[in-house]
Design a protein around this motif. Structure first.
Motif, PDB file in Angstrom:
ATOM      1  N   ASN A   1       0.919   0.204  -5.900  1.00 53.76           N
ATOM      2  CA  ASN A   1       0.112  -0.171  -4.641  1.00 53.76           C
ATOM      3  C   ASN A   1      -1.516  -0.826  -4.763  1.00 53.76           C
ATOM      4  OD1 ASN A   1       2.255   0.887  -2.973  1.00 53.76           O
ATOM      5  ND2 ASN A   1       1.645   2.980  -3.757  1.00 53.76           N
ATOM      6  N   SER A   2      -1.962  -1.193  -3.838  1.00 49.67           N
ATOM      7  CA  SER A   2      -3.423  -1.759  -4.000  1.00 49.67           C
ATOM      8  C   SER A   2      -4.113  -1.567  -2.634  1.00 49.67           C
ATOM      9  CB  SER A   2      -3.165  -3.193  -4.430  1.00 49.67           C
ATOM     10  OG  SER A   2      -2.577  -3.548  -5.679  1.00 49.67           O
ATOM     11  N   ASP A   3      -5.326  -1.679  -2.846  1.00 50.38           N
ATOM     12  CA  ASP A   3      -6.181  -1.379  -1.663  1.00 50.38           C
ATOM     13  C   ASP A   3      -6.584  -2.961  -0.841  1.00 50.38           C
ATOM     14  OD1 ASP A   3      -7.947  -0.885   0.309  1.00 50.38           O
ATOM     15  OD2 ASP A   3      -9.348   0.040  -0.837  1.00 50.38           O
TER      16      ASP A   3
ATOM     17  N   ASP B   1       0.790  -1.090  -0.089  1.00 50.94           N
ATOM     18  CA  ASP B   1      -0.092   0.091  -0.015  1.00 50.94           C
ATOM     19  C   ASP B   1       0.827   1.314  -0.058  1.00 50.94           C
ATOM     20  OD1 ASP B   1       0.302   1.010   2.701  1.00 50.94           O
ATOM     21  OD2 ASP B   1      -0.010  -1.230   3.199  1.00 50.94           O
TER      22      ASP B   1
END
Length: 421
Positions: A195-197, A181
């Motif tokens: 990045n990712s959620d 993140d």
């Protein structure tokens, strides 16, 4: 001076040890360095000696990513007993490192001269990364990735299992999840495509827990909390079992690892764990390595037309989109995997793990396409146009990408390829 002596000794076949000093501040780089060195030492029948630089961290401006990674591993079934030669070597490595790094800081501060990473850190035992220039692609040999065995000390694993049981976790059946993140290294606003959620993974987590897996989300504070209440889910950064050793233990003992492109992925590879990669954005540097490794890619979008670019067409892009050291992706953007895509990916992967399915025709054909495309990139950009002429480091890194890719045996998920080719 002593570093040169070590490199000389490492090159001698009759020297019984292989000495390695992985880059200490990045768990991914360190894990990869340790694995390559362990493979190399095992292949040569040498005892591997790992050293971490550790003194004056605040003064010299660095940190150790995970002390247990350097102190608690059992490599190639060797004992961790230290002996006289080890202590002497360690002392000399620490002295030269401190002198080198202090000098690098001095020259950078007062003369704006950068002496380079290989001067600032020891980086001994990296010969396995470096390859002489080869013009014939077929002569580039793949990495051998199967010799080494890597484990944790039995006593420490026993302590970790005891801690899990005290927290109500009695079953050894668990999965590790790690999602990079933008809180990591204050990454917000730059290179966000990396990045990712983590909250998009809730359906994936619930699916695994419904199949009687515990799920451990790895990471460090201030990683975003997961908005989920589930007795079989543990958000490790905010739990009372968080520790450097526990992070390694969970990866080492998990059934399989689900994650994005981040440092702990290389730790999963170090421990030879099955891997499901999600939200990937690099085709060649991060291709699934082992037969039971799989991946799904982020959606690729042309910024100008806002049209989706399928992964087959993305493979045709030139080298700047496939060189892991370059950040020239300004004309495209990546949209992260949806909850549905992540759910479908883990559902297919769990079926693969349980039934040991082989690659199907669509996966085999796409792998063949990628192998052919990487050869074209090498012949056109590296051999013909010599784009790395003035950058030996980038040349070595790209050669490592090729050697690594040639050793890969995994694939993208079948369900992903059917929708995105």
């Amino acid at each position: 001076m002593f570093f040169k002596i070590i490199n000389f000794l490492n090159s001698k076949k009759n020297f019984p040890y292989y000495i390695s000093t992985p880059l200490v501040y990045g768990i991914g780089n360190a894990s990869e360095h340790i694995l390559l060195a362990a493979n190399y030492a095992e292949r040569l029948g040498k005892k591997l000696l790992i050293f971490k630089t550790r003194y004056f961290q605040k003064f010299l401006g660095y940190h150790v990513c995970n002390n247990a990674l350097f102190d608690s591993l059992i490599l190639n079934n060797q004992t961790n007993k230290k002996f006289f030669f080890y202590f002497i070597t360690d002392c000399l490595i620490q002295i030269e490192f401190v002198l080198r790094r202090a000098s690098a800081i001095f020259f950078k501060k007062f003369f704006d001269i950068d002496l380079g990473e290989s001067f600032r850190f020891a980086l001994l035992g990296r010969e396995v990364h470096i390859t002489k220039k080869i013009t014939n692609y077929n002569q580039i040999t793949p990495f051998s990735i199967k010799e080494a065995t890597v484990d944790l000390e039995y006593r420490q694993k026993k302590e970790c299992y005891k801690l899990l049981r005290s927290n109500g976790i009695k079953d050894k059946k668990f999965v590790c999840l790690h999602v990079r993140d933008n809180k990591y290294r204050n990454d917000a606003g730059r290179r966000e495509y990396r990045n990712s959620d983590v909250n998009n993974y809730i359906e994936l987590i619930n699916f695994l827990t419904s199949k009687d897996y515990y799920v451990f989300r790895l990471g460090d504070q201030p990683a975003p909390k997961v908005n989920l209440s589930n007795k079989k889910f543990f958000d490790i950064p905010y739990s009372n079992i968080k520790s450097e050793l526990m992070d390694l233990f969970l990866i080492k003992e998990c059934e399989f690892y689900v994650g994005t492109l981040s440092g702990t992925l290389d730790t999963a590879y170090l421990f030879n764990k099955p891997v499901l990669l999600t939200n990937t954005y690099e085709l060649f540097p991060s291709f699934p390595r082992k037969k039971n490794d799989r991946a799904i890619f982020k959606k690729i979008i042309d910024k100008k037309t806002e049209e989706t670019i399928n992964i087959k067409d993305f493979a045709k892009f030139n080298i700047k989109y496939h060189d892991s050291l370059l950040d020239i992706k300004k004309d495209i953007m990546f949209e992260e995997n949806s909850e549905e895509e992540l759910y479908d990916a883990v559902k297919e992967y769990l079926d693969l793990i349980n039934k040991k399915n082989h690659l199907n025709n669509i996966q085999i054909k796409f792998n063949e396409l990628l192998h052919k495309r990487l050869e074209e990139i090498y012949n056109e950009d590296v051999v013909k146009n010599n784009i790395f002429k003035s950058d030996k480091h980038r040349s070595n890194v790209f050669m490592t990408v090729i050697k690594r890719f040639k050793s890969c045996e995994g694939a993208y998920n079948n369900s992903y390829l059917e929708k995105n080719l």
